[in-house]
Scaffold this motif. Structure first.
Motif, PDB file in Angstrom:
ATOM      1  N   HIS A  10      17.864 -47.680   9.704  1.00  0.00           N
ATOM      2  CA  HIS A  10      18.096 -49.060   9.262  1.00  0.00           C
ATOM      3  C   HIS A  10      18.684 -49.086   7.852  1.00  0.00           C
ATOM      4  O   HIS A  10      19.603 -49.861   7.553  1.00  0.00           O
ATOM      5  N   LYS A  11      18.196 -48.210   6.978  1.00  0.00           N
ATOM      6  CA  LYS A  11      18.746 -48.114   5.619  1.00  0.00           C
ATOM      7  C   LYS A  11      20.205 -47.670   5.661  1.00  0.00           C
ATOM      8  O   LYS A  11      21.012 -48.092   4.832  1.00  0.00           O
ATOM      9  N   THR A  12      20.510 -46.796   6.621  1.00  0.00           N
ATOM     10  CA  THR A  12      21.884 -46.325   6.753  1.00  0.00           C
ATOM     11  C   THR A  12      22.830 -47.490   7.031  1.00  0.00           C
ATOM     12  O   THR A  12      23.911 -47.601   6.429  1.00  0.00           O
ATOM     13  N   LEU A  13      22.446 -48.379   7.940  1.00  0.00           N
ATOM     14  CA  LEU A  13      23.294 -49.543   8.231  1.00  0.00           C
ATOM     15  C   LEU A  13      23.330 -50.521   7.069  1.00  0.00           C
ATOM     16  O   LEU A  13      24.350 -51.190   6.828  1.00  0.00           O
ATOM     17  N   GLN A  14      22.222 -50.643   6.330  1.00  0.00           N
ATOM     18  CA  GLN A  14      22.194 -51.572   5.206  1.00  0.00           C
ATOM     19  C   GLN A  14      23.226 -51.194   4.149  1.00  0.00           C
ATOM     20  O   GLN A  14      23.736 -52.052   3.424  1.00  0.00           O
ATOM     21  N   LEU A  15      23.560 -49.898   4.059  1.00  0.00           N
ATOM     22  CA  LEU A  15      24.546 -49.456   3.073  1.00  0.00           C
ATOM     23  C   LEU A  15      25.917 -50.068   3.320  1.00  0.00           C
ATOM     24  O   LEU A  15      26.691 -50.288   2.386  1.00  0.00           O
ATOM     25  N   VAL A  16      26.265 -50.310   4.570  1.00  0.00           N
ATOM     26  CA  VAL A  16      27.616 -50.776   4.902  1.00  0.00           C
ATOM     27  C   VAL A  16      27.626 -52.201   5.443  1.00  0.00           C
ATOM     28  O   VAL A  16      28.715 -52.779   5.662  1.00  0.00           O
ATOM     29  N   GLU A  17      26.448 -52.761   5.670  1.00  0.00           N
ATOM     30  CA  GLU A  17      26.393 -54.083   6.313  1.00  0.00           C
ATOM     31  C   GLU A  17      27.068 -55.153   5.461  1.00  0.00           C
ATOM     32  O   GLU A  17      27.854 -55.979   5.964  1.00  0.00           O
ATOM     33  N   GLY A  18      26.833 -55.150   4.159  1.00  0.00           N
ATOM     34  CA  GLY A  18      27.423 -56.182   3.297  1.00  0.00           C
ATOM     35  C   GLY A  18      28.933 -56.138   3.308  1.00  0.00           C
ATOM     36  O   GLY A  18      29.611 -57.165   3.454  1.00  0.00           O
ATOM     37  N   LEU A  19      29.481 -54.922   3.180  1.00  0.00           N
ATOM     38  CA  LEU A  19      30.929 -54.789   3.177  1.00  0.00           C
ATOM     39  C   LEU A  19      31.520 -55.171   4.532  1.00  0.00           C
ATOM     40  O   LEU A  19      32.556 -55.844   4.613  1.00  0.00           O
ATOM     41  N   ALA A  20      30.854 -54.791   5.604  1.00  0.00           N
ATOM     42  CA  ALA A  20      31.347 -55.124   6.942  1.00  0.00           C
ATOM     43  C   ALA A  20      31.336 -56.626   7.168  1.00  0.00           C
ATOM     44  O   ALA A  20      32.234 -57.194   7.813  1.00  0.00           O
ATOM     45  N   THR A  21      30.381 -57.314   6.596  1.00  0.00           N
ATOM     46  CA  THR A  21      30.267 -58.762   6.788  1.00  0.00           C
ATOM     47  C   THR A  21      31.298 -59.507   5.945  1.00  0.00           C
ATOM     48  O   THR A  21      31.985 -60.420   6.421  1.00  0.00           O
ATOM     49  N   ARG A  22      31.407 -59.102   4.672  1.00  0.00           N
ATOM     50  CA  ARG A  22      32.279 -59.841   3.748  1.00  0.00           C
ATOM     51  C   ARG A  22      33.754 -59.538   3.983  1.00  0.00           C
ATOM     52  O   ARG A  22      34.584 -60.445   4.031  1.00  0.00           O
ATOM     53  N   VAL A  23      34.098 -58.284   4.131  1.00  0.00           N
ATOM     54  CA  VAL A  23      35.513 -57.900   4.198  1.00  0.00           C
ATOM     55  C   VAL A  23      36.052 -57.975   5.616  1.00  0.00           C
ATOM     56  O   VAL A  23      37.127 -58.513   5.872  1.00  0.00           O
ATOM     57  N   LEU A  24      35.267 -57.452   6.569  1.00  0.00           N
ATOM     58  CA  LEU A  24      35.758 -57.355   7.942  1.00  0.00           C
ATOM     59  C   LEU A  24      35.308 -58.523   8.814  1.00  0.00           C
ATOM     60  O   LEU A  24      35.746 -58.631   9.976  1.00  0.00           O
ATOM     61  N   LYS A  25      34.425 -59.384   8.268  1.00  0.00           N
ATOM     62  CA  LYS A  25      33.946 -60.552   9.000  1.00  0.00           C
ATOM     63  C   LYS A  25      33.268 -60.172  10.315  1.00  0.00           C
ATOM     64  O   LYS A  25      33.403 -60.846  11.348  1.00  0.00           O
ATOM     65  N   LEU A  26      32.532 -59.082  10.287  1.00  0.00           N
ATOM     66  CA  LEU A  26      31.808 -58.636  11.470  1.00  0.00           C
ATOM     67  C   LEU A  26      30.433 -59.306  11.513  1.00  0.00           C
ATOM     68  O   LEU A  26      29.795 -59.539  10.471  1.00  0.00           O
TER      69      LEU A  26
END
Length: 560
Positions: A10-26
């Protein structure tokens, strides 16, 4: 199979979740691990997600899925959920359709090999630019680094935990004497390390057709009502036959397994390693039902040291049992030899008594009669000097024969011992010894003498007789002092001389034939449950100390 969401993943995904949400709109991320080393088929395992965790967390990987996904090896792959290739349908069974219209899939590489896939979902049906795909590929690379960090942390924790468990088991091997207690520690630690529900230790019975359940732990083994299990048609039997570890992550469908037994014991997954002792397989350790996951080859590597420790404990227990049996057998043989010695001594004394009686009644009486006749002849032929000299010589020879025969009779069986008791018999023995060898003897008696049992009485007498013979042959003594002390529970006898003494340790190291007298004295004492020891210092004489237990009845009857 169910896999709980690990905090590390879960921590592994938290590292990239913000960038994936803001930049890639995932709108969601899924992290899958590809396990090509699974026992029966390759698997995709859902390790973490930003969405609600689904109940189904793994799916078999077919060749068709891998053919499609190879396209993602170099660059991310976009798949519309509404028109997925049929090959990817199993993979997307993890994802709720109303939460994902299009998916962006990127490979996660670790140490030069395909580790898994990062899947990003968008609720809106859209396309992704090459920059967005490159960015998502970078996110997958970040995930790969996080995976490596997580792996290193997990491996460190696992190794530390494994070392602590092995230390616990090693301590149990040293501190515990009970095999059951040691095996309980072994399987408890194995269950803890492998995160399993229960475990068994099975030992082959003689003949090899049955296992004996030596240890068990876990709530699902209530169906194991017997302490035995059949070797035939079982995974444990297969491990014994091959001598190799085994994993089955779907026991109920595994043709090698005993399905009815697996259902009865509620076994779904199992890891089994052989117990080997001196290059021979003697049983197995079986660990069942890994919680929220499946067993891997790494689990077998963890389990094997525990099997080795269990095998050592079992071998030590068997050796200890063999030692106890051997010790018991030696004690039994020693007891039999002691009884045989007592019987031999009794037979010897009875034979001596019979021979002494026979010589006295048949030989001595005739010698005495012949002596009387010779004396009569001497009186009738006093005028014939030559005849008188011959008869006189014959008379002396007959007198000497009578004395020697009486001495032999006394040595065979002292009549005084029967008629008057131990103390008078010892006085007579000392007096006779003093007359023969010219050594001063003394006897001191303490306490009120009482009558001893015949076996005890003759044993004390024979030990004293042998001690005096040793003084005569080896001591060069001028005096011997004998002390007898009658106590309420024991009789103490001390025979001390002022001779040249000897080194006891050097004498005992010589062949038994050179100190058979000491051995005989000790065996005599043991035959009446007594204790004999010899004390001597070169130049300071020797002491023979004998202690013989007596019963209350002997003391009471002797004093009345």
């Amino acid at each position: 199979m169910y896999v709980r969401r690990s905090p590390e993943w879960h921590k592994t995904l938290q590292l990239v979740e913000g960038l994936a949400t803001r930049v890639l709109k995932l709108d969601g991320l899924f992290l899958f691990e590809f396990d090509k080393d699974s026992e029966r088929w390759p698997l995709f395992i859902l390790r973490a997600t930003t969405e609600e965790f689904p109940p189904q967390t793994h799916v078999p990987v077919s060749e068709d899925i891998m053919t499609v996904l190879t396209q993602v090896a170099e660059s991310p792959f976009v798949a519309g959920v509404s028109h997925l290739p049929g090959e990817l349908e199993p993979l997307f069974s993890f994802i709720t359709r109303d939460r994902c219209a299009v998916a962006l899939i990127a490979a996660v590489h670790h140490e030069g090999r395909l580790w898994g896939y990062l899947v990003g979902c968008s609720v809106q049906d859209r396309s992704f630019t090459s920059v967005e795909r490159s960015t998502f590929s970078s996110l997958a690379a970040c995930v790969a680094m996080a995976v490596e960090n997580a792996r290193l942390r997990a491996e460190t924790v696992s190794r530390l935990s494994e070392a602590m468990s092995l230390r616990t088991v090693s301590s149990a091997l040293v501190e515990e004497r009970s095999l059951d207690a040691i095996l309980a520690v072994v399987i408890d630690e194995a269950i803890r390390l492998l995160d399993a529900s229960d475990a068994l230790v099975l030992l082959l019975e003689e003949g090899g057709n049955w296992f004996r359940v030596c240890a068990r732990a876990g709530p699902d083994l209530s169906g194991l009502t017997s302490g035995r299990m059949s070797v035939e048609d079982s995974l444990n039997g297969l491990v014994v036959a091959t001598g190799q570890p085994l994993i089955s992550n779907d026991v109920l469908t595994d043709p090698r397994a005993n399905r009815s037994r697996a259902e009865r014991l509620n076994v779904h997954t199992v890891a089994i390693v052989p117990l080997k002792c001196r290059h021979k397989t003697i049983g197995t350790i079986a660990v069942h039902n890994k919680r929220d996951s499946y067993f891997s080859r790494a689990d077998l590597e963890v389990l094997c040291p525990f099997a080795n420790q269990a095998a050592i404990a079992i071998d030590n227990a068997q050796l200890f049992d063999d030692l106890l049996c051997a010790r018991s057998e030696i004690q039994r043989k020693a007891h039999e030899l002691q009884e045989l010695l007592v019987q031999t001594i009794e037979i010897q004394e009875d034979e001596r008594r019979r021979i002494a009686t026979d010589i006295h009644d048949r030989v001595v009486s005739r010698i005495v009669g012949a002596l009387y006749e010779v004396q009569t002849c001497v009186q009738l032929h006093q005028r014939s000097k030559s005849l008188d000299g011959q008869l006189q010589l014959l008379n002396e020879l007959l007198n000497e024969a009578v004395e020697n025969t009486r001495a032999s009779i006394y040595n065979l069986w002292p009549a005084t011992l029967d008629h008057m008791g131990l103390i008078p018999a010892l006085r007579e023995l000392l007096s006779s010894h003093e007359r023969r060898v010219g050594i001063r003897h003394s006897l001191r008696v303490y306490g009120s003498p009482y009558e001893l049992l015949p076996a005890t009485k003759i044993a004390v007498y024979r030990i004293a007789q042998e001690a005096l013979n040793n003084v005569r042959q080896y001591a060069d003594a001028t005096s011997v002092d004998v002390t007898v002390r009658f106590g309420p529970k024991r009789v103490h006898i001390i025979i001390q001389d002022n001779g040249k003494g000897f080194d006891i340790s050097s004498v005992l190291l010589t062949p038994p034939g050179s100190h058979i007298g000491l051995i005989g004295m000790r065996e005599r004492a043991l035959s009446v449950e007594g204790n004999l020891r010899v004390e001597s210092v070169p130049g300071e004489g020797s002491r023979v100390i004998l202690e013989v237990p007596v019963g209350e009845s002997e003391v009471r009857e002797g004093r009345e």
